[in-house]
Design an enzyme around this catalytic site. Structure first.
Site, short mmCIF file in Angstrom:
data_model
loop_
_atom_site.label_atom_id
_atom_site.label_comp_id
_atom_site.label_asym_id
_atom_site.label_seq_id
_atom_site.Cartn_x
_atom_site.Cartn_y
_atom_site.Cartn_z
N HIS A 57 -17.12 0.33 18.01
CA HIS A 57 -17.46 -0.45 17.59
C HIS A 57 -18.04 -0.20 15.82
CE1 HIS A 57 -21.06 2.56 19.55
NE2 HIS A 57 -21.69 1.64 17.91
N HIS A 59 -20.65 1.35 14.07
CA HIS A 59 -21.87 1.93 13.86
C HIS A 59 -22.15 3.41 12.96
CE1 HIS A 59 -24.87 -0.32 16.43
NE2 HIS A 59 -25.30 -0.36 15.03
N ASP A 61 -21.89 6.57 13.04
CA ASP A 61 -22.12 7.84 13.56
C ASP A 61 -20.43 7.70 14.46
OD1 ASP A 61 -23.49 5.33 15.28
OD2 ASP A 61 -24.08 7.19 16.76
N HIS A 62 -20.27 6.29 14.87
CA HIS A 62 -18.85 6.10 14.93
C HIS A 62 -17.57 5.91 14.09
CE1 HIS A 62 -20.78 5.75 19.34
NE2 HIS A 62 -22.02 5.97 17.83
N HIS A 116 -24.56 -4.28 23.13
CA HIS A 116 -24.87 -2.79 22.45
C HIS A 116 -24.86 -3.51 20.86
CE1 HIS A 116 -25.75 1.53 20.08
NE2 HIS A 116 -24.57 1.11 19.66
N ASP A 133 -21.12 3.42 23.21
CA ASP A 133 -22.20 3.33 22.88
C ASP A 133 -22.87 2.13 24.27
OD1 ASP A 133 -22.37 5.30 21.49
OD2 ASP A 133 -24.01 3.96 19.54
N HIS A 171 -21.98 9.91 23.28
CA HIS A 171 -23.61 10.79 22.86
C HIS A 171 -23.78 11.52 23.90
CE1 HIS A 171 -24.95 9.22 19.13
NE2 HIS A 171 -24.36 7.48 19.87
FE FE Z 1 -23.45 6.21 18.87
ZN ZN Z 2 -24.31 2.64 17.63
#
Ligand code: FE
Ligand code: ZN
Length: 261
Positions: A57, A59, A61-62, A116, A133, A171
């Site tokens: 996805h 975001h 942090d990915h 999400h 996530d 995570h």
């Molecule tokens: Fe994340």
């Molecule tokens: Zn995320």
């Protein structure tokens, strides 16, 4: 025995970038490289080459490491969701798409699991699920740009996979998630045992991920929205009766968002 090694590369405070490789070959793949540094360090130390990146996805942090990794490994193919904005994708994946990696030794099927985010996908192959996530060990993602109904339906979809599927989420949130699970089901013996086991793993510096779908089905309240004790707890919090997976799910998710986190 699965010939594929799946190695966690910790990133930021609590992310895992999953690295897939076959022992004895130089090719490898990473899932959700939010940061290039841990990936580059591992590739260099192990003398490996990156052949693909899988994105679940949008975001940061990915996805934050994709650009730099592509500069180092221009032939690495970047796969990701068709229905949300991720830059630098080479292949946009629809539900049911097949991805063949590591010279055909690993074949993954794409599952649309929105909620999400609006276009979140997961990657499934025999015995493994990379779910970003969406589902976490002991919990699930928050609803950001998708809807509660979507996330509830996506979790139902994951619940239908074989129970021995290993759940590779993105995570290390497990102990915090299990604390909320205990609010919901204080008498769930499998949950109390899991808390002890996962506390021990963390005390020894080990990841609690992957878990198995069977363990999630036994202990994760977000996959237990038809269990009478879970329904009762959600109704008590909501102050009204709830019916169906979606209503119970939404109450649990809001309960955790408002009162726990
Ligand atoms: Fe994340
Ligand atoms: Zn995320």
């Amino acid at each position: 025995m699965n010939p594929i090694d799946v190695i966690p590369l910790p990133a930021f405070d609590d992310n895992y970038i999953w690295l897939l490789r076959i022992e004895g070959t130089p090719d490898c793949v990473v899932v959700d490289p939010g940061d290039e540094d841990p990936v580059l360090a591992y590739l260099e130390a192990q003398d490996l080459q990156l052949t693909a990146m899988l994105i679940t996805h949008k975001h940061g942090d990915h996805t934050g490491g994709v650009k730099a990794l592509k500069q180092h490994w221009p032939r690495a193919v970047v796969y990701g969701p068709a229905h949300e904005p991720v830059s630098a994708l080479d292949r946009k994946l629809e539900d049911g798409a097949e991805v063949s990696l590591l010279q055909g030794k690993m074949n993954l099927r794409v599952l649309n699991v929105p909620g999400h985010t609006e276009g979140h996908i997961a990657y499934h192959s025999d015995g493994l699920l990379f779910c970003g996530d969406t589902l976490f060990a002991g919990g699930c993602g928050r609803v950001f740009s998708g809807t509660f109904e979507q996330l509830s339906d996506s979790l139902r979809r994951i619940a239908e996979l074989p129970a021995d599927t290993l759940i590779y989420c993105a995570h290390e949130y497990t102990l915090a998630n299990l604390g909320f699970a205990r609010w919901v089901e204080p008498e769930n013996a499998a949950l109390l045992q899991r808390i002890r086991e996962d506390q021990e793993k963390r005390a020894r510096g080990l990841p609690t991920v992957p878990s198995t779908l069977a363990l999630e089905l036994a202990t994760n309240p977000f996959l237990r929205t038809d269990v009478p004790d879970v329904v009762r707890a959600a109704e008590k919090w909501a102050g009204r009766s709830l019916s169906g997976h979606r209503e119970v799910f939404k109450a649990l998710r809001q309960w955790k968002d408002r009162d726990y986190d």
